[in-house]
Design a protein around this motif. Structure first.
Motif, PDB file in Angstrom:
ATOM      1  N   LEU A  51     -13.304   8.835  51.804  1.00 26.71           N
ATOM      2  CA  LEU A  51     -12.777   9.498  52.992  1.00 26.71           C
ATOM      3  C   LEU A  51     -13.080  10.998  52.965  1.00 26.71           C
ATOM      4  N   THR A  52     -12.923  11.632  51.806  1.00 29.24           N
ATOM      5  CA  THR A  52     -13.235  13.061  51.657  1.00 29.24           C
ATOM      6  C   THR A  52     -14.698  13.322  51.960  1.00 29.24           C
ATOM      7  N   ALA A  53     -15.584  12.508  51.407  1.00 26.81           N
ATOM      8  CA  ALA A  53     -17.024  12.683  51.631  1.00 26.81           C
ATOM      9  C   ALA A  53     -17.350  12.515  53.113  1.00 26.81           C
ATOM     10  N   LEU A  54     -16.758  11.529  53.751  1.00 28.55           N
ATOM     11  CA  LEU A  54     -17.006  11.302  55.175  1.00 28.55           C
ATOM     12  C   LEU A  54     -16.517  12.483  56.014  1.00 28.55           C
ATOM     13  N   ILE A  55     -15.335  12.992  55.709  1.00 21.68           N
ATOM     14  CA  ILE A  55     -14.777  14.117  56.470  1.00 21.68           C
ATOM     15  C   ILE A  55     -15.646  15.359  56.312  1.00 21.68           C
ATOM     16  N   VAL A  56     -16.036  15.678  55.084  1.00 22.27           N
ATOM     17  CA  VAL A  56     -16.871  16.867  54.858  1.00 22.27           C
ATOM     18  C   VAL A  56     -18.227  16.703  55.539  1.00 22.27           C
ATOM     19  N   PHE A  57     -18.833  15.525  55.420  1.00 21.49           N
ATOM     20  CA  PHE A  57     -20.123  15.259  56.060  1.00 21.49           C
ATOM     21  C   PHE A  57     -20.005  15.418  57.576  1.00 21.49           C
ATOM     22  N   LEU A  58     -18.928  14.881  58.157  1.00 22.62           N
ATOM     23  CA  LEU A  58     -18.732  14.994  59.606  1.00 22.62           C
ATOM     24  C   LEU A  58     -18.447  16.437  60.022  1.00 22.62           C
ATOM     25  N   LEU A  59     -17.683  17.169  59.215  1.00 21.72           N
ATOM     26  CA  LEU A  59     -17.418  18.578  59.542  1.00 21.72           C
ATOM     27  C   LEU A  59     -18.705  19.390  59.563  1.00 21.72           C
ATOM     28  N   PHE A 124     -28.579  19.458  55.836  1.00 26.70           N
ATOM     29  CA  PHE A 124     -28.349  18.023  55.639  1.00 26.70           C
ATOM     30  C   PHE A 124     -28.018  17.723  54.173  1.00 26.70           C
ATOM     31  N   MET A 125     -28.801  18.285  53.261  1.00 26.35           N
ATOM     32  CA  MET A 125     -28.551  18.041  51.828  1.00 26.35           C
ATOM     33  C   MET A 125     -27.204  18.625  51.406  1.00 26.35           C
ATOM     34  N   PHE A 126     -26.835  19.774  51.981  1.00 26.62           N
ATOM     35  CA  PHE A 126     -25.529  20.361  51.702  1.00 26.62           C
ATOM     36  C   PHE A 126     -24.425  19.423  52.184  1.00 26.62           C
ATOM     37  N   GLY A 127     -24.656  18.765  53.313  1.00 27.57           N
ATOM     38  CA  GLY A 127     -23.695  17.800  53.830  1.00 27.57           C
ATOM     39  C   GLY A 127     -23.501  16.612  52.916  1.00 27.57           C
ATOM     40  N   PRO A 131     -19.888  17.238  49.365  1.00 27.69           N
ATOM     41  CA  PRO A 131     -18.841  16.243  49.097  1.00 27.69           C
ATOM     42  C   PRO A 131     -18.939  15.652  47.686  1.00 27.69           C
ATOM     43  N   LEU A 132     -20.170  15.427  47.218  1.00 24.65           N
ATOM     44  CA  LEU A 132     -20.326  14.894  45.855  1.00 24.65           C
ATOM     45  C   LEU A 132     -19.808  15.884  44.821  1.00 24.65           C
ATOM     46  N   LEU A 133     -20.077  17.175  45.036  1.00 26.39           N
ATOM     47  CA  LEU A 133     -19.568  18.208  44.131  1.00 26.39           C
ATOM     48  C   LEU A 133     -18.046  18.205  44.121  1.00 26.39           C
TER      49      LEU A 133
END
Length: 179
Positions: A51-59, A124-127, A131-133
């Motif tokens: 969920l965290t990864a999805l939220i950060v990617f979407l933000l 894109f790579m930061f997105g 989240p992985l970091l």
């Protein structure tokens, strides 16, 4: 085997990062213990991490939507080009020999496109990387609770199969008995 995959429950915000959460810098000299903590936290908090990864990617996608789309397209084209060229080496060599001017124009255009798209690729790579970091940082710093240890034992003995358990197994990071 036909084992049913279960989605792990979403852990409360209090357990994840607030009241009951205990954090400590891991002992980097004991790499096995640190890896054990990370693997067990990845299993226990997996739904929170997804969920965290999805939220950060979407933000990041909301902040930079055009760059995210261009970055995805640039990476997809680069990957497709790599696969095509490596699978059709003889055709590529023959094309370069038969059409040298067109080959040079394609290379220059591709170079320009790469330079132009570099900003979008970085976004894109930061997105993906950010989240992985965050996940690795949390999994490294979050100390395990008793509930965490019991839940992970159930995952290990196969009473429960979860998406993160399958991902970790695919990466060769199976849990050891007694960890």
């Amino acid at each position: 085997m036909g084992e049913q995959v279960q989605v792990a429950p979403l852990r409360s915000l209090g357990d994840f990062i607030l009241e009951s959460a205990r954090f400590q810098i891991p002992n980097i000299k004991d790499a096995d213990k640190w890896a054990n903590r990370v693997l067990n936290n990845l299993l226990y908090y997996q739904t929170n991490y997804f969920l965290t990864a999805l939220i950060v990617f979407l933000l990041i996608g909301i902040i930079h939507p055009v760059k995210m789309v261009f970055g995805f397209v640039a990476i997809a084209v680069a990957f497709g080009g790599f696969v095509y060229c490596t699978n059709n080496q003889w055709r590529t060599r023959r094309f370069k020999r038969d059409h040298p001017l067109l080959s040079v124009l394609i290379i220059l255009s591709a170079g320009y496109l790469v330079v132009y798209m570099l900003g979008a690729v970085i976004v894109f790579m930061f997105g993906i990387a950010f989240p992985l970091l965050l996940i690795i940082l949390h999994a490294s710093l979050r100390m395990r609770s008793f509930k965490n240890k019991i839940t992970n034992k159930m995952e290990y003995v196969g009473l429960k199969r979860t998406p993160m358990g399958i991902i970790l197994e695919g990466l060769g990071q199976e849990q050891e008995a007694g960890s």
